[in-house]
Scaffold this active site. Structure first.
Site, PDB file in Angstrom:
ATOM      1  N   ASN A 225      -4.472  -6.905   2.214  1.00  0.00           N
ATOM      2  CA  ASN A 225      -4.758  -7.387   3.577  1.00  0.00           C
ATOM      3  C   ASN A 225      -6.263  -7.438   3.832  1.00  0.00           C
ATOM      4  OD1 ASN A 225      -2.469  -8.043   5.046  1.00  0.00           O
ATOM      5  ND2 ASN A 225      -1.994  -5.928   5.563  1.00  0.00           N
ATOM      6  N   HIS A 230      -4.958 -10.833   6.812  1.00  0.00           N
ATOM      7  CA  HIS A 230      -3.597 -10.540   7.248  1.00  0.00           C
ATOM      8  C   HIS A 230      -2.627 -11.705   6.999  1.00  0.00           C
ATOM      9  CE1 HIS A 230      -0.615  -8.631   9.916  1.00  0.00           C
ATOM     10  NE2 HIS A 230      -1.269  -7.526   9.586  1.00  0.00           N
ATOM     11  N   ASP A 234       0.855 -11.565   5.057  1.00  0.00           N
ATOM     12  CA  ASP A 234       2.144 -12.058   5.564  1.00  0.00           C
ATOM     13  C   ASP A 234       2.815 -12.959   4.528  1.00  0.00           C
ATOM     14  OD1 ASP A 234       1.846 -10.729   7.892  1.00  0.00           O
ATOM     15  OD2 ASP A 234       1.503 -12.479   9.169  1.00  0.00           O
ATOM     16  N   GLU A 260       5.555  -3.039   4.848  1.00  0.00           N
ATOM     17  CA  GLU A 260       5.566  -3.669   3.512  1.00  0.00           C
ATOM     18  C   GLU A 260       6.616  -2.997   2.635  1.00  0.00           C
ATOM     19  OE1 GLU A 260       4.104  -1.068   4.216  1.00  0.00           O
ATOM     20  OE2 GLU A 260       3.006  -0.137   2.579  1.00  0.00           O
TER      21      GLU A 260
HETATM   22  N1  LIG Z   1      -0.046  -8.693   6.702  1.00  0.00           N
HETATM   23  C1  LIG Z   1       0.800  -7.749   7.111  1.00  0.00           C
HETATM   24  N2  LIG Z   1       0.485  -6.450   6.858  1.00  0.00           N
HETATM   25  C2  LIG Z   1       1.359  -5.502   7.255  1.00  0.00           C
HETATM   26  C3  LIG Z   1       2.552  -5.811   7.926  1.00  0.00           C
HETATM   27  N3  LIG Z   1       3.212  -4.645   8.167  1.00  0.00           N
HETATM   28  C4  LIG Z   1       2.451  -3.656   7.688  1.00  0.00           C
HETATM   29  N4  LIG Z   1       1.317  -4.155   7.114  1.00  0.00           N
HETATM   30  C5  LIG Z   1       0.216  -3.433   6.492  1.00  0.00           C
HETATM   31  O1  LIG Z   1       0.648  -2.766   5.340  1.00  0.00           O
HETATM   32  C6  LIG Z   1      -0.325  -1.778   5.021  1.00  0.00           C
HETATM   33  C7  LIG Z   1       0.371  -0.585   4.433  1.00  0.00           C
HETATM   34  O2  LIG Z   1      -0.607   0.195   3.895  1.00  0.00           O
HETATM   35  P1  LIG Z   1      -0.389   1.674   3.378  1.00  0.00           P
HETATM   36  O3  LIG Z   1       0.871   2.255   3.940  1.00  0.00           O
HETATM   37  O4  LIG Z   1      -1.654   2.425   3.593  1.00  0.00           O
HETATM   38  O5  LIG Z   1      -0.089   1.566   1.863  1.00  0.00           O
HETATM   39  P2  LIG Z   1      -0.688   0.655   0.706  1.00  0.00           P
HETATM   40  O6  LIG Z   1      -2.023   0.111   0.986  1.00  0.00           O
HETATM   41  O7  LIG Z   1       0.383  -0.358   0.407  1.00  0.00           O
HETATM   42  O8  LIG Z   1      -0.839   1.662  -0.464  1.00  0.00           O
HETATM   43  P3  LIG Z   1       0.288   2.344  -1.304  1.00  0.00           P
HETATM   44  O9  LIG Z   1       1.593   2.173  -0.584  1.00  0.00           O
HETATM   45  O10 LIG Z   1      -0.119   3.764  -1.377  1.00  0.00           O
HETATM   46  O11 LIG Z   1       0.294   1.667  -2.629  1.00  0.00           O
HETATM   47  C8  LIG Z   1      -1.065  -1.475   6.304  1.00  0.00           C
HETATM   48  O12 LIG Z   1      -2.388  -1.900   6.174  1.00  0.00           O
HETATM   49  C9  LIG Z   1      -0.356  -2.333   7.354  1.00  0.00           C
HETATM   50  O13 LIG Z   1      -1.247  -2.875   8.292  1.00  0.00           O
HETATM   51  C10 LIG Z   1       2.834  -7.189   8.204  1.00  0.00           C
HETATM   52  O14 LIG Z   1       3.844  -7.553   8.788  1.00  0.00           O
HETATM   53  N5  LIG Z   1       1.922  -8.104   7.761  1.00  0.00           N
END
Ligand SMILES: Nc1nc2c(ncn2[C@@H]2O[C@H](COP(=O)(O)OP(=O)(O)OP(=O)(O)O)[C@@H](O)[C@H]2O)c(=O)[nH]1
Length: 341
Positions: A225, A230, A234, A260
């Site tokens: 992201n 973003h 998505d 995610e």
């Molecule tokens: N673009 C987008 N991002 C999302 C959505 N829902 C959640 N996220 C993002 O997903 C990210 C999840 O990050 P983290 O839980 O820190 O985990 P990660 O970066 O995947 O790292 P690890 O899980 O440890 O591998 C966050 O930055 C949220 O903002 C969405 O609907 N769209």
């Protein structure tokens, strides 16, 4: 408290405070967390707004060990949210209009039949007497006209019935569609958390011998992201949702579990579920995702997966928690892997 279905909160301050004073001890006794959902439910209970809600609430939370947030949420949805869905209000209004129209048509038809009966009775009386042929001709003419009127009335009635049944069919389709939409994630177009909660409850009651669960999380998604924006994030969610969506079958239910994270319920043995998890992991790692603007390929996307098999007798919550532990370990051990917990 008005009609049976609608609960409202329009008390003045002293009455409202009194209700709250009654509701809070009941919640404390049962160790119910003071969330807005719970306040609304217990407030409505002491208000005696809806006896059925009270019955269900007391049955769901009889003591201090019975609290389950999902039960609260379900009751809140049932008694507060559903009644206020615009769709359902429209549906109720439409049904009321249809019923009124039909009642009017029925009453007109009945009046027509009644008039016709009166004319027939009059005619019989006339024929029983010695009457001259002119009178008979006039009477037969009158009966013919009234027969035609009655036929017309019947046609109007039949067409009103047909229109009403068409509208009811249309309404049923719209309601089914809105029910379906409520269980679909708008971004990925696969079932959402609500759909998942229902599917897992169903899977565990229907056949709990061979149910497995995969919890899948995209690795370093935050970085993706942050690097590509973003909207690109998505798009990746949509692509992963698309890969999983293709696997949906009688035995496999997939959902966007949140953010995610995705969930896959597999009605099969652990071995088969493991093979599926590996297939998903490899398929996602092999994706070539391009930026729309530059057509550059973004780096590889990987997923970590926690997998577990249902143990008969355990709750859905424990089952999910174990899959989550697997997912946690998969992240800890370096990501891009499947761990069975
Ligand atoms: N673009 C987008 N991002 C999302 C959505 N829902 C959640 N996220 C993002 O997903 C990210 C999840 O990050 P983290 O839980 O820190 O985990 P990660 O970066 O995947 O790292 P690890 O899980 O440890 O591998 C966050 O930055 C949220 O903002 C969405 O609907 N769209």
């Amino acid at each position: 408290m008005g009609n049976d279905d609608i609960i409202d909160f329009r008390e003045d301050l002293p009455t409202a405070s009194n209700y709250l004073r009654m509701a809070v001890p009941l919640m404390v006794q049962r160790r119910i967390p003071p969330t807005p959902y719970n306040y609304a439910l217990w407030y409505a209970h002491v208000q005696n707004a809806h006896p059925e809600l009270s019955r269900k609430l007391l049955a769901a939370f009889p003591d201090e060990d019975s609290y389950d947030p999902r039960k609260s949420e379900a009751l809140f949805l049932e008694y507060f949210v559903k009644h206020y869905l615009p769709q359902s209000t429209q549906a109720q209004e439409l049904i009321a209009t249809l019923v009124a129209q039909l009642a009017q048509a029925v009453s007109r038809n009945l009046q027509g039949v009644h008039n016709y009966g009166a004319s027939l009775r009059g005619a019989i009386e006339v024929f029983e007497q010695d009457v001259d042929p002119h009178q008979i001709r006039a009477m037969v003419g009158k009966l013919l006209t009234e027969t035609r009127d009655l036929e017309e009335l019947n046609q109007v009635f039949a067409s009103k019935l047909k229109a009403a049944s068409d509208q009811v069919e249309q309404l049923k389709r719209e309601l089914a569609e809105s029910e379906r939409r409520a269980r679909i994630d708008p971004l990925t177009k696969i079932p959402n958390r609500r759909g998942f909660d229902e599917a897992i409850a169903q899977a565990l009651t229907a056949d709990n011998e061979t149910t497995c669960l995969l919890l899948l999380d995209i690795d370093y998604f935050k970085k993706l992201n942050d690097t590509y924006g973003h909207p690109m994030g998505d798009r990746v969610l949509q692509i992963v949702g698309g890969v999983l969506g293709k696997l949906q079958s009688d035995r496999i239910f997939i959902a966007r579990y949140g953010g995610e994270e995705f969930a896959v319920i597999v009605n099969d043995e652990l071995e088969a579920a493991h093979a599926l998890a590996e297939q998903i992991r490899c398929q996602i790692a092999a994706l070539q995702i391009k930026r729309k603007s530059t057509h550059d390929t973004i780096g590889t996307i990987t997923v970590s997966i926690g997998l577990t098999r249902f143990r008969p007798g355990e709750s859905a919550e424990t089952f999910i928690e174990r899959a989550d532990t697997g997912l946690y370990l998969a992240k800890q051990e370096g990501r891009n892997r499947v761990i069975i917990a």
